[in-house]
Design a protein around this motif. Sequence first.
Motif, PDB file in Angstrom:
ATOM      1  N   UNK A 128       0.760  -1.240  -0.550  1.00  0.00           N
ATOM      2  CA  UNK A 128      -0.679  -0.014  -0.270  1.00  0.00           C
ATOM      3  C   UNK A 128       0.953   1.222  -0.348  1.00  0.00           C
ATOM      4  N   UNK A 129       0.386   2.509  -0.352  1.00  0.00           N
ATOM      5  CA  UNK A 129       1.151   3.753  -0.124  1.00  0.00           C
ATOM      6  C   UNK A 129       1.176   3.792   0.638  1.00  0.00           C
ATOM      7  N   UNK A 130       2.472   3.950   0.923  1.00  0.00           N
ATOM      8  CA  UNK A 130       3.601   4.769   1.566  1.00  0.00           C
ATOM      9  C   UNK A 130       4.014   3.757   3.073  1.00  0.00           C
ATOM     10  N   UNK A 131       3.766   2.789   2.689  1.00  0.00           N
ATOM     11  CA  UNK A 131       4.001   1.756   3.589  1.00  0.00           C
ATOM     12  C   UNK A 131       5.889   1.594   3.284  1.00  0.00           C
ATOM     13  N   UNK A 132       6.307   1.923   3.224  1.00  0.00           N
ATOM     14  CA  UNK A 132       7.800   1.575   3.403  1.00  0.00           C
ATOM     15  C   UNK A 132       8.056   0.516   2.349  1.00  0.00           C
ATOM     16  N   UNK A 133       7.620  -0.840   2.349  1.00  0.00           N
ATOM     17  CA  UNK A 133       7.676  -1.991   1.759  1.00  0.00           C
ATOM     18  C   UNK A 133       7.975  -2.110   0.099  1.00  0.00           C
ATOM     19  N   UNK A 134       8.687  -3.348  -0.431  1.00  0.00           N
ATOM     20  CA  UNK A 134       8.526  -3.468  -1.157  1.00  0.00           C
ATOM     21  C   UNK A 134       7.239  -4.981  -1.745  1.00  0.00           C
ATOM     22  N   UNK A 135       7.176  -4.223  -3.054  1.00  0.00           N
ATOM     23  CA  UNK A 135       5.249  -5.564  -2.694  1.00  0.00           C
ATOM     24  C   UNK A 135       6.466  -6.589  -3.503  1.00  0.00           C
ATOM     25  N   UNK A 136       6.242  -8.030  -2.820  1.00  0.00           N
ATOM     26  CA  UNK A 136       6.038  -9.812  -3.748  1.00  0.00           C
ATOM     27  C   UNK A 136       5.747  -9.828  -4.473  1.00  0.00           C
ATOM     28  N   UNK A 137       6.081 -10.732  -5.685  1.00  0.00           N
ATOM     29  CA  UNK A 137       6.076 -10.922  -6.540  1.00  0.00           C
ATOM     30  C   UNK A 137       6.692 -11.151  -7.983  1.00  0.00           C
ATOM     31  N   UNK A 138       6.420 -11.333  -9.415  1.00  0.00           N
ATOM     32  CA  UNK A 138       6.264 -11.713 -10.577  1.00  0.00           C
ATOM     33  C   UNK A 138       5.886 -10.081 -11.628  1.00  0.00           C
ATOM     34  N   UNK A 139       6.751  -9.331 -11.713  1.00  0.00           N
ATOM     35  CA  UNK A 139       6.322  -8.470 -12.336  1.00  0.00           C
ATOM     36  C   UNK A 139       6.780  -8.076 -14.098  1.00  0.00           C
ATOM     37  N   UNK A 140       6.412  -7.972 -15.013  1.00  0.00           N
ATOM     38  CA  UNK A 140       6.942  -7.671 -16.084  1.00  0.00           C
ATOM     39  C   UNK A 140       7.666  -6.404 -16.103  1.00  0.00           C
ATOM     40  N   UNK A 199      -3.552   2.422 -11.859  1.00  0.00           N
ATOM     41  CA  UNK A 199      -5.107   1.278 -12.798  1.00  0.00           C
ATOM     42  C   UNK A 199      -5.937   0.621 -11.724  1.00  0.00           C
ATOM     43  N   UNK A 200      -5.686   0.190 -10.136  1.00  0.00           N
ATOM     44  CA  UNK A 200      -5.949  -0.489  -9.621  1.00  0.00           C
ATOM     45  C   UNK A 200      -6.276   0.331  -8.142  1.00  0.00           C
ATOM     46  N   UNK A 201      -5.797   1.931  -8.464  1.00  0.00           N
ATOM     47  CA  UNK A 201      -5.968   3.009  -7.336  1.00  0.00           C
ATOM     48  C   UNK A 201      -4.864   3.140  -7.010  1.00  0.00           C
ATOM     49  N   UNK A 202      -4.708   4.707  -6.119  1.00  0.00           N
ATOM     50  CA  UNK A 202      -3.852   5.459  -5.979  1.00  0.00           C
ATOM     51  C   UNK A 202      -3.133   4.196  -4.762  1.00  0.00           C
ATOM     52  N   UNK A 203      -4.139   3.782  -3.493  1.00  0.00           N
ATOM     53  CA  UNK A 203      -4.045   3.169  -2.123  1.00  0.00           C
ATOM     54  C   UNK A 203      -2.769   2.297  -1.825  1.00  0.00           C
ATOM     55  N   UNK A 204      -3.148   1.486  -3.937  1.00  0.00           N
ATOM     56  CA  UNK A 204      -2.124   0.153  -3.118  1.00  0.00           C
ATOM     57  C   UNK A 204      -0.981   1.000  -3.981  1.00  0.00           C
ATOM     58  N   UNK A 205      -0.441   2.444  -3.618  1.00  0.00           N
ATOM     59  CA  UNK A 205       0.532   2.572  -4.398  1.00  0.00           C
ATOM     60  C   UNK A 205       1.316   2.959  -5.817  1.00  0.00           C
ATOM     61  N   UNK A 206       2.522   2.206  -6.023  1.00  0.00           N
ATOM     62  CA  UNK A 206       2.731   2.537  -7.427  1.00  0.00           C
ATOM     63  C   UNK A 206       4.345   3.405  -7.467  1.00  0.00           C
ATOM     64  N   UNK A 207       5.027   3.478  -8.640  1.00  0.00           N
ATOM     65  CA  UNK A 207       6.309   4.096  -8.847  1.00  0.00           C
ATOM     66  C   UNK A 207       6.934   3.551  -8.656  1.00  0.00           C
ATOM     67  N   UNK A 208       6.756   1.735  -8.644  1.00  0.00           N
ATOM     68  CA  UNK A 208       7.777   1.381  -8.691  1.00  0.00           C
ATOM     69  C   UNK A 208       9.018   0.556  -9.062  1.00  0.00           C
TER      70      UNK A 208
END
Length: 255
Positions: A128-140, A199-208
């Motif tokens: 989530x935005x501002x949680x200061x954690x990186x998302x786990x997963x597979x991304x193109x 696309x999933x909304x600002x609350x899900x963060x971004x700019x990763x």
Amino acid sequence: MRTAGGAVRTAAVAVAGLVLLAGCGGAGSRDEGGKDDGAAKGERPGGPPRGAPVTARPENVPGNVPGIGTALRSRIPADSRQVVAVYGKGPDSADSTVVLYEKSAKGWDQQGSWAAHNGRRGWTVDHHEDDKRSPVGVFTLTDAGGVLANPGTRLPYTHSSAFTPPSYWPKNTRNDFDYVIAINYNRVKGISPLDPTRPEGRSKGGGIWLHMDHGSGTSGCVSVSKAGMRSLLRALDPARHPVVVMGDKARLASA
């Protein structure tokens, strides 16, 4: 090819894009990680009984990307021939290692490895935005850019001073975005990394992003040295459908 209209749009969203980079850069550069002792956290102690046959775990079978378990491995597209693996030291650690693999007839061959940093509070499967954690997963990985000119990448590259971090950020982050590779988490792929659309909304963060390192944890991005970024940019090829597989080591192996 970028049209004149596209160039104008990129310039128009540049400032907004930087303001909305919840995952990248830093309102602060202090590493707030280090709350655990590494990837061993959460692993089961001990091993098989003495005399029991030793069976290779699926994530360590020759031909598989090392350290990546069945669930995440199944999310790597069948046509991907390049994997950037980000092995986090621990779930709450900001330290990690980035390794580039390319697929050959014999399996996944390591092409390079670099010390790196991730979110200053570690990793999460529910970013989530501002949680200061990186998302786990597979991304193109489809788009790149930076303050500096294209170093020779085959990815679409946006060269713009709009990547320059705001002046109020710490001085040691001033070159963070000299080179960036957009990680396709909550973004529209195929456009400039500066585009702020979520696309999933600002609350899900971004700019990763993958970007240049300033010596400590980020707000959610993965950072490596300038030499590492140049190597990655020159190696990544859209025809090989590159992806990033990222997370702390224990979760990568078990997921």
